[in-house]
Scaffold this active site. Structure first.
Site, PDB file in Angstrom:
ATOM      1  N   THR B 187       0.863  -1.183   0.000  1.00 35.01           N
ATOM      2  CA  THR B 187       0.000   0.000   0.000  1.00 35.01           C
ATOM      3  C   THR B 187       0.896   1.228   0.000  1.00 35.01           C
ATOM      4  O   THR B 187       2.072   1.151   0.354  1.00 35.01           O
ATOM      5  CB  THR B 187      -0.891   0.029   1.255  1.00 35.01           C
ATOM      6  N   GLU B 333      -5.391  -3.544  -1.784  1.00 36.75           N
ATOM      7  CA  GLU B 333      -5.907  -4.761  -1.137  1.00 36.75           C
ATOM      8  C   GLU B 333      -6.882  -5.535  -2.022  1.00 36.75           C
ATOM      9  O   GLU B 333      -7.220  -6.678  -1.730  1.00 36.75           O
ATOM     10  CB  GLU B 333      -6.623  -4.375   0.171  1.00 36.75           C
ATOM     11  N   LYS B 427     -16.161  16.117  11.423  1.00 32.91           N
ATOM     12  CA  LYS B 427     -17.326  16.145  12.306  1.00 32.91           C
ATOM     13  C   LYS B 427     -17.389  17.508  12.989  1.00 32.91           C
ATOM     14  O   LYS B 427     -16.599  17.818  13.868  1.00 32.91           O
ATOM     15  CB  LYS B 427     -17.245  15.035  13.353  1.00 32.91           C
ATOM     16  N   TRP B 432     -21.747  15.811   9.907  1.00 35.83           N
ATOM     17  CA  TRP B 432     -20.642  15.395   9.064  1.00 35.83           C
ATOM     18  C   TRP B 432     -20.464  16.344   7.877  1.00 35.83           C
ATOM     19  O   TRP B 432     -21.440  16.734   7.241  1.00 35.83           O
ATOM     20  CB  TRP B 432     -20.881  13.988   8.515  1.00 35.83           C
TER      21      TRP B 432
END
Lengths: 526, 526
Positions: B187, B333, B427, B432
């Site tokens: 990654t 992944e 937040k 949100w």
């Protein structure tokens, strides 16, 4: 070094998962000339499969139980395609067009314990049921009352609809090893008893992926497929699996799909791809020509015709109506798709993960030059490596490759071209004659509707060709020979033309040359 | 009941088999701005891979040996993609854009013993070689003399071309279990040390099949793909495997693929599909606008842009030039492709055999209604089930599903829509704020070229957004706020606009929000 990848098995339930979730609102059609065409969504398909699976305890269906279907191409049959293997049981799609002897033989060999059957095929079952002591449950699609006459102590009779009504749907299908058997088909048995092929979840899923790959068969959610191939024979070429996976519109022609009914369905349900045998397409052509005002073929873009080398005259007729013919190559042993061509001039290129070669009589690899003929051999994760409990398996394989019995060339650009069946080639005076080429040239004659050419023994030449022809108008042997002389050498011309009302065909619509040879032998003996 | 199917493993060599045999004469291009573009056929690719594999004994490469590549997108790199796994060795494609520390870390973790490297990347290797005592052989693509300075007793240096010259080609690649490791990617390490993912032959082949399926990515032999994604990162999205399998024309942009060079390649090599990151496409846009007479974009039909949610302004610019933008969703992944959309408005539907769900913070499944957001979780045969020898694996999975870290909704028709990274959501006052939506709205301002929005701690509101912007013209904070007010509520507007010459990006071209947060923290501390 170990992979870190998840160990997720390739299961038929994962094909259904995509349809149920991703294509839930997409619609298919289960046609019926008498009761009317019924639409279904993939949400319905998933829900009904889960409900049917919920009845399996009542039917004694557990992991590995063989469940036979004697059914037309319908929604209910499609439900069985998913519910049975998804639970780890094994679906045996019985070809009800075989002889009762062959049907009984295959159901015994498969060790079927449960039968799912269309009410109008019950007479087939009644005839052989006494010979099948393993059968415990029969589930009838349609009218159960017809079955009352034959209730026996050993067999419990159920109504499909009644079972669904009482069942509690399965929420999660079980997971198990992907090499688990998922279904059984038998070869059509032209050369003896049918031979059993047992597909696995793995082979079925990989085949569905391969026929979804772009550039080949390319089953696609943007198409609508009229499935005139029997779901009782080689999974209707895999379209019921790949089509659901890809969210395509499947048009299932239902009971007794006559050429007229198929033309009616095209007119009403407007599919753009027709999937079926050349023989059916030829009969549809005759039906259409007899009553052209009645049908609208306008929706059809593609005729996908398979099972035999395509007669050019048929391809031309559809082309004149703006319809392209495509074809491929496959066998019951190969799930069935191995190669595919976007045109009608050859059998096309091998699908991904499908390997081909041509070999000579000593098994030596031949070049891909477009003219050296040899026997086609194939291997792939969806090719069978043996037959179900059958001594004939030994001769069918060559060091890990399946011997196809087809004579072919491969072109330098990877296109396969089938020339004939090994057994149908005619050896005359040391030279080979292709029965298929003689048939195709005969079919180009306007009066010839059907033609089959076989080899018959000959004292001087070893073998000579004999033709069986069905004609629609008066035409003499000399006229047929003059027609053949346009493209074929004289020694290829059949010695005899046998006139028939219909050329014998197998249960899956191919020329039945074994029967023709037998008929010729009887004829000569008289 | 046992299946009768052949036990044929899914191996990377079977992808190459199809290209070598069925598409032998099809051509790809390995581009190079200084040495000129070189065409190659798939016959060449197969022959060179077999020849390279023939040199593996000299290099000590056996079953399981890790072979690192530090290479651009070239023919030679493509050869390694096949030769190394086909022999059972493991290909570690090292992302040379990572920091030297990360490169050394990944090569040590992967236990690399052999390195295949482009001559112009040798300086990267020289810096870390002392820390990699396992390395025994280095094979240099290009000019070997550059390497002379660093000859050591432990390492043998080879020229790739020299090796090929002396090698005896391998005729048949070996067969082995399909779960054998084929390659390793790490990654990009935005949140700590890179994590290793080990793909298998099985996962790689199934991924190639899935991105070849029609209706989705649909890698197709009729297309020509310009691969601007690095082959050193997640297999260039799998196109080098699926493209070869499908006989597509691959256009490999070679060393240092600058935006100008990519535009040059489009002009000269006329690909119809561009494959790359949105950031690169944005820079190409700027380059084109600066010198529009120089380039011809006429061949391009499709921009396949991935790696982040697409800025609408970029999509619109390409659309004005007649080019459709498509995109999908994936991660290192996930091999990487999981979903694909034929438009730019969402991330599209799951590919065949790829399953998705969204869950709430307690792990409960959420409905696919198009508005309920949750964390995306996925599973598939080509999704990793753990990380290579890494304690962080424990928190990444949820009962067999990979937690993606992405916040998404799924629409009733199965389309996935990514809203933000879980870690990038802001937040504020109990509500949100999506950083991606603020960024996209900022990018719609004509003067804004790049934008990144992060959360910063706030006493009253818990968190507040801060924007980093790169502008091409004078524009005040108030003007930016007025622009945002057109579509976004006031409390979504960033408290601060930080003006920068370039927004920090990761080694694979994504916004590097970890670095931006760290820079902000340092800035605030001063």
């Amino acid at each position: 070094m170990l992979t870190t990848m998840m160990d997720r098995p390739l299961l038929i339930s994962s094909l259904l998962w995509r349809a149920e979730n991703v294509f839930a609102d997409r619609v298919g059609v289960s046609c019926d000339a008498t009761r009317g065409d019924r639409e279904f969504t993939y949400r319905d398909l998933g829900a009904t499969a889960r409900r049917f699976a919920g009845s399996f305890e009542n039917l004694g269906i557990g992991f590995g139980t063989r469940v036979a279907t004697l059914a037309w191409n319908t929604f209910e049959h499609l439900v069985a395609y998913y519910a049975v293997p998804a639970c780890g049981a094994v679906l045996h799609t019985v070809n009800h067009r075989m002889s009762p002897e062959h049907i009984a033989y295959t159901m015994d060999k498969a060790e079927d314990e449960v039968v799912l059957i269309d009410a109008d095929l019950l007479s087939v079952l009644f005839e052989i049921l006494p010979r099948l002591p393993r059968i415990r449950h029969v589930v009838v699609i349609g009218d159960l009352e017809q079955a009352e006459c034959s209730v026996s102590a050993e067999v419990t009779w159920w109504s499909f609809d009644g079972l669904l009504l009482d069942a509690v749907p399965i929420e999660e299908f079980p997971e198990f090893d992907e090499t688990t058997a998922s279904s059984i088909c038998f070869t059509s048995g032209t050369t003896g008893l049918p031979k059993g092929v047992v597909y696995s979840h793995r082979s079925t899923v990989l085949h569905a992926m391969a026929i979804s790959a772009s550039g080949g068969v390319a089953i696609d959610g943007r198409h609508s497929y009229l499935l005139a191939t029997q779901m009782s024979h080689v999974h209707s070429w895999g379209v019921p699996y790949a089509g659901v996976l890809q969210g395509a519109r499947l048009v299932l022609p239902g009971p007794h799909p006559s050429p007229a009914e198929l033309l009616r369905i095209i007119t009403d349900q407007t599919p753009d791809v027709f999937v079926g045998a050349p023989a059916v397409a030829a009969l549809m052509r005759a039906q259409f020509d007899a009553d052209p005002e009645r049908y609208d073929l306008g929706s059809v873009q593609t005729m996908w015709l398979g099972g035999q080398v395509l007669p050019p005259v048929l391809v031309r007729w559809w082309a004149e109506r703006g319809v392209a013919t495509v074809n491929g190559w496959g066998m019951t042993e190969t799930s069935p798709m191995g190669t595919f061509s976007n045109s009608a001039d050859c059998q096309g290129r091998p699908l991904p993960l499908f390997q081909v070669r041509v070999v000579d009589e000593e098994g030596r690899k031949l070049p891909w030059n477009g003219f050296t003929t040899g026997e086609l051999e194939v291997r792939s994760p969806w090719v069978t490596g043996t037959y179900l409990d059958d001594d004939r398996a030994a001769e069918a394989f060559d060091a890990g490759w399946l011997r196809s019995g087809d004579v072919a060339v491969i072109h330098p650009d990877g296109r396969l071209e089938i020339r004939d069946r090994v057994k149908d080639l005619i050896k005359s005076g040391g030279e080979w004659i292709s029965s298929v080429e003689v048939e195709n040239q005969l079919l180009l004659h306007p009066a010839v509707v059907e033609a089959a050419v076989i080899a018959v023994p000959h004292e001087t030449w070893q073998e000579r060709p004999v033709a069986w022809v069905r004609t629609t108008a008066e035409v003499s042997d000399d006229q047929l020979r003059a027609h053949l002389a346009v493209t074929l050498p004289k020694f290829w011309h059949p010695d005899t033309f046998v006139r028939v009302d219909e050329v014998p065909k197998t249960s899956v619509g191919k020329l039945d040359k074994v029967r023709i040879r037998r008929m010729w032998a009887q004829k000569s003996a008289v």
